[in-house]
Design an enzyme around this catalytic site. Structure first.
Site, mmCIF file in Angstrom:
data_model
loop_
_atom_site.group_PDB
_atom_site.id
_atom_site.type_symbol
_atom_site.label_atom_id
_atom_site.label_comp_id
_atom_site.label_asym_id
_atom_site.label_seq_id
_atom_site.Cartn_x
_atom_site.Cartn_y
_atom_site.Cartn_z
ATOM 1 N N ARG A 3 -3.775 -15.331 -19.209
ATOM 2 C CA ARG A 3 -4.890 -15.938 -19.159
ATOM 3 C C ARG A 3 -5.931 -15.106 -18.347
ATOM 4 O O ARG A 3 -5.393 -14.569 -17.308
ATOM 5 C CB ARG A 3 -5.046 -17.240 -18.922
ATOM 6 C CG ARG A 3 -4.111 -18.223 -19.723
ATOM 7 C CD ARG A 3 -4.151 -19.799 -19.032
ATOM 8 N NE ARG A 3 -3.256 -20.498 -19.815
ATOM 9 C CZ ARG A 3 -2.182 -21.355 -19.348
ATOM 10 N NH1 ARG A 3 -2.304 -21.685 -18.100
ATOM 11 N NH2 ARG A 3 -1.475 -22.004 -20.329
ATOM 12 N N ARG A 56 -9.927 -27.159 -19.387
ATOM 13 C CA ARG A 56 -9.417 -25.814 -18.706
ATOM 14 C C ARG A 56 -9.667 -24.669 -19.605
ATOM 15 O O ARG A 56 -9.752 -23.347 -19.212
ATOM 16 C CB ARG A 56 -7.860 -26.035 -18.653
ATOM 17 C CG ARG A 56 -7.285 -24.934 -17.944
ATOM 18 C CD ARG A 56 -5.703 -25.010 -17.375
ATOM 19 N NE ARG A 56 -4.814 -24.906 -18.654
ATOM 20 C CZ ARG A 56 -3.540 -25.033 -18.620
ATOM 21 N NH1 ARG A 56 -2.978 -25.378 -17.573
ATOM 22 N NH2 ARG A 56 -2.925 -24.766 -19.771
ATOM 23 N N ARG A 91 0.629 -28.622 -27.334
ATOM 24 C CA ARG A 91 1.087 -28.906 -25.949
ATOM 25 C C ARG A 91 1.125 -30.597 -25.764
ATOM 26 O O ARG A 91 1.830 -31.048 -25.103
ATOM 27 C CB ARG A 91 0.118 -28.221 -24.728
ATOM 28 C CG ARG A 91 0.563 -26.664 -24.568
ATOM 29 C CD ARG A 91 -0.413 -26.110 -23.888
ATOM 30 N NE ARG A 91 -0.158 -24.717 -23.746
ATOM 31 C CZ ARG A 91 0.394 -23.878 -22.896
ATOM 32 N NH1 ARG A 91 0.567 -24.610 -21.797
ATOM 33 N NH2 ARG A 91 0.851 -22.702 -22.998
HETATM 34 N N1 LIG Z 1 -6.370 -34.545 -10.036
HETATM 35 C C1 LIG Z 1 -6.901 -33.919 -10.928
HETATM 36 N N2 LIG Z 1 -8.010 -34.297 -11.411
HETATM 37 C C2 LIG Z 1 -8.902 -33.529 -12.262
HETATM 38 N N3 LIG Z 1 -8.576 -32.437 -12.771
HETATM 39 C C3 LIG Z 1 -7.365 -32.096 -12.345
HETATM 40 C C4 LIG Z 1 -6.310 -32.399 -11.377
HETATM 41 N N4 LIG Z 1 -5.528 -31.632 -11.196
HETATM 42 C C5 LIG Z 1 -5.752 -30.440 -12.028
HETATM 43 N N5 LIG Z 1 -6.811 -30.734 -12.627
HETATM 44 C C6 LIG Z 1 -7.294 -29.933 -13.594
HETATM 45 O O1 LIG Z 1 -6.717 -29.847 -14.779
HETATM 46 C C7 LIG Z 1 -6.184 -28.676 -15.425
HETATM 47 C C8 LIG Z 1 -4.678 -28.465 -15.710
HETATM 48 O O2 LIG Z 1 -4.031 -28.148 -14.465
HETATM 49 P P1 LIG Z 1 -2.940 -27.283 -14.118
HETATM 50 O O3 LIG Z 1 -3.372 -26.005 -14.692
HETATM 51 O O4 LIG Z 1 -2.722 -27.346 -12.646
HETATM 52 O O5 LIG Z 1 -1.798 -27.818 -14.999
HETATM 53 P P2 LIG Z 1 -0.337 -27.391 -15.214
HETATM 54 O O6 LIG Z 1 0.495 -28.763 -15.053
HETATM 55 O O7 LIG Z 1 0.149 -26.442 -14.325
HETATM 56 O O8 LIG Z 1 -0.386 -26.821 -16.814
HETATM 57 P P3 LIG Z 1 0.560 -25.811 -17.486
HETATM 58 O O9 LIG Z 1 1.773 -26.385 -17.728
HETATM 59 O O10 LIG Z 1 -0.236 -25.600 -18.887
HETATM 60 O O11 LIG Z 1 0.367 -24.662 -16.834
HETATM 61 C C9 LIG Z 1 -6.885 -27.558 -14.663
HETATM 62 O O12 LIG Z 1 -8.087 -27.186 -15.063
HETATM 63 C C10 LIG Z 1 -7.053 -28.418 -13.264
HETATM 64 O O13 LIG Z 1 -8.199 -27.742 -12.463
HETATM 65 N N1 LIG Z 2 11.831 -23.575 -18.891
HETATM 66 C C1 LIG Z 2 10.909 -23.087 -18.324
HETATM 67 N N2 LIG Z 2 9.536 -23.225 -18.533
HETATM 68 C C2 LIG Z 2 8.669 -22.867 -17.887
HETATM 69 C C3 LIG Z 2 8.931 -21.510 -17.179
HETATM 70 N N3 LIG Z 2 7.702 -21.048 -16.737
HETATM 71 C C4 LIG Z 2 6.755 -21.923 -17.113
HETATM 72 N N4 LIG Z 2 7.230 -23.185 -17.818
HETATM 73 C C5 LIG Z 2 6.578 -24.121 -18.378
HETATM 74 O O1 LIG Z 2 5.894 -23.714 -19.435
HETATM 75 C C6 LIG Z 2 4.938 -24.677 -19.826
HETATM 76 C C7 LIG Z 2 3.595 -23.879 -20.503
HETATM 77 O O2 LIG Z 2 3.210 -22.822 -19.178
HETATM 78 P P1 LIG Z 2 1.815 -22.237 -19.297
HETATM 79 O O3 LIG Z 2 1.606 -21.390 -18.073
HETATM 80 O O4 LIG Z 2 1.844 -21.492 -20.679
HETATM 81 O O5 LIG Z 2 0.728 -23.357 -19.451
HETATM 82 C C8 LIG Z 2 4.894 -25.354 -18.722
HETATM 83 O O6 LIG Z 2 5.337 -26.724 -18.917
HETATM 84 C C9 LIG Z 2 5.528 -24.598 -17.542
HETATM 85 O O7 LIG Z 2 6.163 -25.504 -16.624
HETATM 86 C C10 LIG Z 2 10.227 -21.171 -17.054
HETATM 87 O O8 LIG Z 2 10.471 -20.102 -16.611
HETATM 88 N N5 LIG Z 2 11.076 -21.771 -17.762
#
Ligand SMILES: Nc1ncnc2c1ncn2[C@@H]1O[C@H](COP(=O)(O)OP(=O)(O)OP(=O)(O)O)[C@@H](O)[C@H]1O
Ligand SMILES: Nc1nc2c(ncn2[C@@H]2O[C@H](COP(=O)(O)O)[C@@H](O)[C@H]2O)c(=O)[nH]1
Length: 211
Positions: free
Chosen positions: A56, A149, A160
């Site tokens: 991204r 996002r 998702r």
């Molecule tokens: N407590 C919160 N309140 C509002 N917005 C939030 C909060 N926590 C995270 N966000 C926002 O929500 C979006 C998703 O958060 P984030 O990317 O950290 O999720 P993630 O669980 O890591 O997702 P993925 O598994 O897709 O990587 C982001 O744009 C982030 O800035």
């Molecule tokens: N089983 C695994 N899941 C993983 C790994 N690295 C990331 N993740 C999960 O994939 C989704 C999507 O991630 P995104 O970055 O494309 O938004 C998210 O739930 C991650 O936790 C891995 O090594 N193994």
């Protein structure tokens, strides 16, 4: 088989317990772990996964993920280079042995951000991790966060959200997670995460000072 070999190697390396963060896409795992790594510089180390998805905007190869082709990923999986791998929303993701070992070699708390399939597979190893489920307050809020996002196509977003519905149910299974944090107000969720990890954090800080 390779998993057992890895376990033997891993258990020989004493150190802080790894932390597994899991939960639906958009729940806030990356947001929370980035805050943690910023506040506790030199305490946590991120296990950089491999993925076949495209980077991204703003993501860096080698920092957020190792971005690889499907063929390269398959070859590495076949070579036994991964502790676990899973297909999520049409792409393959995996935790390499090297990613975890790199963090543990520095005696840092290794953080893994993985999906539910990954949780199940990591639980079969000797990693002895702390399992933390990060959940959004509701599906509507999760969808809004994912849409805001602006990283997903409509197709990817729907995949998702479908995975999230399954995820929410699976995460309620008895003994799946040590703790579940509902990420509503970010600072509150972050406070709870720190509380859960305080013992490990203090241990690493103490060890670091005596080195
Ligand atoms: N407590 C919160 N309140 C509002 N917005 C939030 C909060 N926590 C995270 N966000 C926002 O929500 C979006 C998703 O958060 P984030 O990317 O950290 O999720 P993630 O669980 O890591 O997702 P993925 O598994 O897709 O990587 C982001 O744009 C982030 O800035
Ligand atoms: N089983 C695994 N899941 C993983 C790994 N690295 C990331 N993740 C999960 O994939 C989704 C999507 O991630 P995104 O970055 O494309 O938004 C998210 O739930 C991650 O936790 C891995 O090594 N193994």
């Amino acid at each position: 088989m390779y998993m057992r070999n890895f376990s033997r190697l891993f258990s020989a390396m004493a150190g802080p317990r790894p932390v597994v963060l899991s939960g639906p896409s958009g729940a806030g795992k990356s947001t929370l772990l980035k805050k943690l790594m910023k506040e506790y510089d030199g305490v946590f180390g991120f296990s950089v996964s491999h993925t076949t998805r495209q980077p991204r905007p703003g993501e860096e190869n080698g920092k957020d993920y190792h971005y690889v082709t499907k063929d390269a990923m398959q070859m590495a999986v076949d070579n036994g280079e991964f502790i676990e791998s899973a297909v999520f929303s049409g792409n393959t993701y995996g935790t390499s042995k090297a990613a975890v070992q790199a963090v543990r070699a520095k005696n840092l708390i290794c953080i893994l951000d993985i999906d539910m399939q990954g949780v199940r597979n990591i639980k079969k190893t000797d990693l002895n991790a702390i399992y933390v489920s990060i959940q959004a307050p509701s599906m509507d809020i999760l969808e809004k966060r994912l849409r805001d996002r602006k990283t997903e196509s409509e197709e990817s977003l729907q995949k998702r959200l479908n995975a999230a519905r399954v995820d929410v149910e699976l995460s309620k299974e008895e003994g799946m997670f040590d703790v579940c944090i509902v990420n509503d107000v970010l600072e509150d969720a972050y406070g709870k995460l720190k509380e859960v990890l305080l013992e490990e954090i203090n241990q690493v800080k103490k060890t670091g000072m005596t080195l």
